[in-house]
Design a protein around this motif. Sequence first.
Motif, PDB file in Angstrom:
ATOM      1  N   VAL A   7       0.882  -1.159   0.000  1.00  0.00           N
ATOM      2  CA  VAL A   7       0.000   0.000   0.000  1.00  0.00           C
ATOM      3  C   VAL A   7       0.922   1.212   0.000  1.00  0.00           C
ATOM      4  O   VAL A   7       1.864   1.285   0.794  1.00  0.00           O
ATOM      5  N   THR A   8       0.665   2.152  -0.910  1.00  0.00           N
ATOM      6  CA  THR A   8       1.539   3.305  -1.079  1.00  0.00           C
ATOM      7  C   THR A   8       0.860   4.573  -0.593  1.00  0.00           C
ATOM      8  O   THR A   8      -0.277   4.857  -0.967  1.00  0.00           O
ATOM      9  N   PHE A   9       1.560   5.331   0.237  1.00  0.00           N
ATOM     10  CA  PHE A   9       1.092   6.627   0.714  1.00  0.00           C
ATOM     11  C   PHE A   9       1.943   7.696   0.030  1.00  0.00           C
ATOM     12  O   PHE A   9       3.165   7.650   0.099  1.00  0.00           O
ATOM     13  N   VAL A  10       1.278   8.644  -0.623  1.00  0.00           N
ATOM     14  CA  VAL A  10       1.967   9.728  -1.306  1.00  0.00           C
ATOM     15  C   VAL A  10       1.546  11.027  -0.625  1.00  0.00           C
ATOM     16  O   VAL A  10       0.383  11.415  -0.663  1.00  0.00           O
ATOM     17  N   ARG A  14       4.793  17.135   1.353  1.00  0.00           N
ATOM     18  CA  ARG A  14       6.132  16.879   1.887  1.00  0.00           C
ATOM     19  C   ARG A  14       7.034  16.159   0.886  1.00  0.00           C
ATOM     20  O   ARG A  14       8.181  15.875   1.178  1.00  0.00           O
ATOM     21  N   GLY A  15       6.486  15.810  -0.289  1.00  0.00           N
ATOM     22  CA  GLY A  15       7.268  15.108  -1.293  1.00  0.00           C
ATOM     23  C   GLY A  15       7.700  13.726  -0.830  1.00  0.00           C
ATOM     24  O   GLY A  15       8.776  13.258  -1.170  1.00  0.00           O
ATOM     25  N   LEU A  74      -2.690   5.848  -1.729  1.00  0.00           N
ATOM     26  CA  LEU A  74      -3.389   6.887  -0.982  1.00  0.00           C
ATOM     27  C   LEU A  74      -2.637   8.189  -1.153  1.00  0.00           C
ATOM     28  O   LEU A  74      -1.453   8.283  -0.813  1.00  0.00           O
ATOM     29  N   ARG A  75      -3.316   9.181  -1.706  1.00  0.00           N
ATOM     30  CA  ARG A  75      -2.708  10.493  -1.929  1.00  0.00           C
ATOM     31  C   ARG A  75      -3.223  11.446  -0.862  1.00  0.00           C
ATOM     32  O   ARG A  75      -4.431  11.605  -0.702  1.00  0.00           O
ATOM     33  N   LEU A  76      -2.289  12.068  -0.160  1.00  0.00           N
ATOM     34  CA  LEU A  76      -2.620  12.974   0.930  1.00  0.00           C
ATOM     35  C   LEU A  76      -2.108  14.382   0.617  1.00  0.00           C
ATOM     36  O   LEU A  76      -1.034  14.530   0.031  1.00  0.00           O
ATOM     37  N   ALA A  77      -2.884  15.379   1.016  1.00  0.00           N
ATOM     38  CA  ALA A  77      -2.458  16.759   0.839  1.00  0.00           C
ATOM     39  C   ALA A  77      -3.066  17.611   1.935  1.00  0.00           C
ATOM     40  O   ALA A  77      -4.154  17.319   2.422  1.00  0.00           O
ATOM     41  N   ASP A  78      -2.346  18.666   2.305  1.00  0.00           N
ATOM     42  CA  ASP A  78      -2.930  19.641   3.216  1.00  0.00           C
ATOM     43  C   ASP A  78      -3.969  20.423   2.418  1.00  0.00           C
ATOM     44  O   ASP A  78      -3.847  20.558   1.205  1.00  0.00           O
TER      45      ASP A  78
END
Length: 80
Positions: A7-10, A14-15, A74-78
């Motif tokens: 499972v990949t968290f991007v 924070r790059g 899973l792509r995360l962003a503020d």
Amino acid sequence: MSRAGMVTFVDSNRGQVVRVPWRAGLNVYGGSALAKVETAQRALAIVRNGRLIYQTLKTLAVARALPLQPGDVLRLADHG
């Protein structure tokens, strides 16, 4: 970005890209804890097999319980 059995968290702010091994019963909360990635109050998108399956501006309790599958990204962003 997807990897078999992982499972990949991007974290776009924070790059950072973190992969954790998938296991039965893994959900967003457990996966983010393994990856040491904060999900609270962040925009979240889950991509499975190249298709967007879930998206929210804030990771709510319901989203944290979503079951993950091997190969999920899973792509995360503020936000804001």
